[in-house]
Each structure stands twice: as structure tokens, then as C-alpha cells.
Design a protein around this motif. Structure first.
Motif, PDB file in Angstrom:
ATOM      1  N   SER A 186       0.866  -1.184   0.000  1.00  0.00           N
ATOM      2  CA  SER A 186       0.000   0.000   0.000  1.00  0.00           C
ATOM      3  C   SER A 186       0.899   1.230   0.000  1.00  0.00           C
ATOM      4  O   SER A 186       2.078   1.145   0.330  1.00  0.00           O
ATOM      5  N   TYR A 187       0.339   2.381  -0.347  1.00  0.00           N
ATOM      6  CA  TYR A 187       1.096   3.631  -0.169  1.00  0.00           C
ATOM      7  C   TYR A 187       1.172   3.994   1.316  1.00  0.00           C
ATOM      8  O   TYR A 187       1.902   4.892   1.699  1.00  0.00           O
ATOM      9  N   PHE A 188       0.377   3.291   2.147  1.00  0.00           N
ATOM     10  CA  PHE A 188       0.284   3.598   3.576  1.00  0.00           C
ATOM     11  C   PHE A 188       0.549   2.315   4.359  1.00  0.00           C
ATOM     12  O   PHE A 188      -0.263   1.387   4.296  1.00  0.00           O
ATOM     13  N   ALA A 189       1.665   2.274   5.101  1.00  0.00           N
ATOM     14  CA  ALA A 189       2.034   1.050   5.830  1.00  0.00           C
ATOM     15  C   ALA A 189       0.900   0.594   6.744  1.00  0.00           C
ATOM     16  O   ALA A 189       0.612  -0.606   6.862  1.00  0.00           O
ATOM     17  N   GLU A 190       0.242   1.557   7.389  1.00  0.00           N
ATOM     18  CA  GLU A 190      -0.806   1.185   8.358  1.00  0.00           C
ATOM     19  C   GLU A 190      -2.032   0.591   7.660  1.00  0.00           C
ATOM     20  O   GLU A 190      -2.740  -0.232   8.216  1.00  0.00           O
ATOM     21  N   PHE A 191      -2.283   0.984   6.400  1.00  0.00           N
ATOM     22  CA  PHE A 191      -3.424   0.423   5.667  1.00  0.00           C
ATOM     23  C   PHE A 191      -3.129  -1.023   5.273  1.00  0.00           C
ATOM     24  O   PHE A 191      -4.015  -1.881   5.287  1.00  0.00           O
ATOM     25  N   LYS A 192      -1.875  -1.298   4.877  1.00  0.00           N
ATOM     26  CA  LYS A 192      -1.513  -2.693   4.540  1.00  0.00           C
ATOM     27  C   LYS A 192      -1.700  -3.578   5.777  1.00  0.00           C
ATOM     28  O   LYS A 192      -2.321  -4.631   5.702  1.00  0.00           O
ATOM     29  N   ALA A 193      -1.178  -3.101   6.909  1.00  0.00           N
ATOM     30  CA  ALA A 193      -1.277  -3.898   8.143  1.00  0.00           C
ATOM     31  C   ALA A 193      -2.743  -4.120   8.514  1.00  0.00           C
ATOM     32  O   ALA A 193      -3.145  -5.236   8.875  1.00  0.00           O
ATOM     33  N   ALA A 194      -3.561  -3.073   8.376  1.00  0.00           N
ATOM     34  CA  ALA A 194      -4.980  -3.204   8.749  1.00  0.00           C
ATOM     35  C   ALA A 194      -5.706  -4.153   7.796  1.00  0.00           C
ATOM     36  O   ALA A 194      -6.533  -4.967   8.224  1.00  0.00           O
ATOM     37  N   ALA A 195      -5.389  -4.060   6.499  1.00  0.00           N
ATOM     38  CA  ALA A 195      -6.056  -4.939   5.519  1.00  0.00           C
ATOM     39  C   ALA A 195      -5.721  -6.401   5.819  1.00  0.00           C
ATOM     40  O   ALA A 195      -6.603  -7.267   5.797  1.00  0.00           O
ATOM     41  N   ILE A 196      -4.447  -6.668   6.103  1.00  0.00           N
ATOM     42  CA  ILE A 196      -4.043  -8.046   6.426  1.00  0.00           C
ATOM     43  C   ILE A 196      -4.790  -8.542   7.662  1.00  0.00           C
ATOM     44  O   ILE A 196      -5.311  -9.660   7.685  1.00  0.00           O
ATOM     45  N   ALA A 197      -4.870  -7.686   8.672  1.00  0.00           N
ATOM     46  CA  ALA A 197      -5.563  -8.078   9.908  1.00  0.00           C
ATOM     47  C   ALA A 197      -7.046  -8.323   9.641  1.00  0.00           C
ATOM     48  O   ALA A 197      -7.624  -9.299  10.147  1.00  0.00           O
ATOM     49  N   MET A 198      -7.664  -7.464   8.811  1.00  0.00           N
ATOM     50  CA  MET A 198      -9.102  -7.619   8.526  1.00  0.00           C
ATOM     51  C   MET A 198      -9.386  -8.914   7.772  1.00  0.00           C
ATOM     52  O   MET A 198     -10.360  -9.603   8.048  1.00  0.00           O
ATOM     53  N   ILE A 199      -8.528  -9.192   6.778  1.00  0.00           N
ATOM     54  CA  ILE A 199      -8.750 -10.367   5.919  1.00  0.00           C
ATOM     55  C   ILE A 199      -8.752 -11.648   6.744  1.00  0.00           C
ATOM     56  O   ILE A 199      -9.611 -12.506   6.585  1.00  0.00           O
ATOM     57  N   ARG A 200      -7.786 -11.762   7.665  1.00  0.00           N
ATOM     58  CA  ARG A 200      -7.655 -13.046   8.373  1.00  0.00           C
ATOM     59  C   ARG A 200      -8.371 -13.076   9.726  1.00  0.00           C
ATOM     60  O   ARG A 200      -8.305 -14.097  10.426  1.00  0.00           O
TER      61      ARG A 200
END
Ligand code: C5J
Length: 222
Positions: A186-200
Motif C-alpha cells: 500500500s502507499y500507507f504502511a498502516e493500511f496494509k497492516a490493517a487490511a491483512i488483519a481484517m482479511i484473516r
């Protein structure tokens, strides 16, 4: 049953039903002068994952497993671009405008192309998509059905926009989805981390996540 080490629990892989989907690894999202940069983003975050996406693509090629590439883009006459999408935000270049790499996110323009290191080879499917999700207004569903594909490994950009949207579309259609953590950004590190957490979360409510090495180890036995 074969398993890939994954979160929140092992992914029950069936190699004869598995494909890799590489989302939007296009110059327009990864290079200065493109659409991503026109929105004020640091595009170097995207180019950093290229080696891991390449390893994954090569692993699937070597294993003889199918690879599907997507490209976010629109027709030159903009007939598939809703005004709400074109007018959103405050970019220096809007979709369809002429930029340093040609018309932004328009089919066939230089900036719309997939990065040369990750370019599709003959036999690999390329899906041009006008939306963030790869199932909307495309033939992706039919392509997967024709080939008996039921499990999808995802790579590409951006994690919380086109990758997550496509994973949610796929999950709702009954596909088992696995996101390759080092091969998405992501362009935003925190969005990548949140997306990964949401998915799993909630017992893989949208899908699983796994490390590239663990996916490659599994498909080397395919
Ligand atoms: C965006 C994408 N972020 N491929 N597209 O506009 O995620």
C-alpha cells in the motif's frame, strides 16, 4: 491434504485448483509521473515489492500453475469511467488526462502497462478492469470457472484498495483466497497492516495470509 503455513490457520491447498492473481502491478501505480504519484503518494513503496512478486510469478510458472494479471484501466473514449470515479479527489492528473507516460490509466498507453520485470508471458491471462475489483465488468469469473480454478493466491497493489476489493469479491463467489504478504503493498504502511488483519480476522472471514517462502515451498511440490 497439503497445507500452506498461513494465518489464521493453515491453508488447505489443492494444487490442481490453484491460480495466482497479480493485481495491477502497472507503471501508473509504481513510477513517478503516473496516477499513484499524481495523488501525492510515495510510489517507491510499490517498487520495493517487485522482487517478491517476481519470485512468486516464477514459482507458479515453474510449477506449471495458472497466472492471471489484472490492469486497472479504461477505454480511450472513457465510456467505462463513471464521472464519480474521474472527479474524485484532487489529483494533479485525472484518469484520461495526458501525462508523462501517456493518457493516465487508459488501455494501451505506456503508463498503463505492467512493469517490464513482471510482464505476462504467452498463455497467461490478462484482465483489463475498470473497477477496483477484478470481477466487476470483466470475464474473470468465466475464466476461472472454465479452468476449474477454486483457490486464488493474491499479490499486487494496493493492498487495501484493488487487492482487498478483489479478494472480497472472490470470497463472496466461493473462492478460497490467500494473500502473499511480502508481495502486496500500500502507499500507507498502516493500511496494509490493517487490511491483512481484517482479511484473516474472525477465522479467515475473507481469506488467509501467508509468507511468499511458504507459498513457494508448497507449490514446488505441485
Ligand atoms: C488504486 C489499485 N489504488 N490498483 N488502484 O486506485 O489499488
Amino acid at each position: 491434504m497439503d497445507k500452506i503455513k498461513a494465518e489464521p490457520f493453515s491453508f488447505p491447498v489443492k494444487h490442481d485448483q490453484l491460480a495466482l492473481v497479480v493485481i495491477d502491478m502497472q507503471r501508473d501505480f509504481a513510477e513517478p509521473g503516473g496516477f499513484g504519484a499524481s495523488l501525492g503518494n510515495d510510489v517507491s513503496r510499490i517498487t520495493r515489492i517487485v522482487p517478491d512478486v517476481k519470485r512468486l510469478i516464477e514459482g507458479f510458472r515453474n510449477a506449471g500453475l495458472p497466472i492471471i494479471h489484472t490492469m486497472e484501466c479504461h477505454r480511450p473514449d472513457l465510456s467505462d469511467l463513471p464521472p464519480a470515479k474521474r472527479d474524485r479527489g484532487n489529483p494533479t492528473l485525472r484518469i484520461g488526462d495526458i501525462g508523462p507516460m501517456g493518457r493516465v490509466l487508459i488501455s494501451g498507453e505506456p503508463g498503463t502497462a505492467i512493469l517490464p520485470e513482471l510482464a505476462p508471458v504467452e498463455g497467461e491471462v490478462v484482465i483489463e478492469k475498470p473497477g477496483k475489483g477484478a470481477f466487476y465488468a470483466t470475464k474473470l469469473g468465466e475464466v476461472l470457472q472454465q479452468r476449474g480454478i477454486k483457490q486464488l493466491v493474491f499479490a499486487g497493489v494496493t493492498t487495501e484498495v484493488c487487492v482487498q476489493t478483489t479478494m472480497r469479491e472472490a470470497n463472496d463467489r466461493g473462492y478460497e483466497c490467500l494473500l502473499a504478504e511480502e508481495a502486496t503493498e500500500s502507499y500507507f504502511a498502516e493500511f496494509k497492516a490493517a487490511a491483512i488483519a481484517m482479511i484473516r480476522a474472525q477465522g479467515a472471514i475473507v481469506g488467509w495470509t501467508a509468507h511468499v517462502d511458504d507459498i513457494l515451498e508448497s507449490i514446488s511440490h505441485a
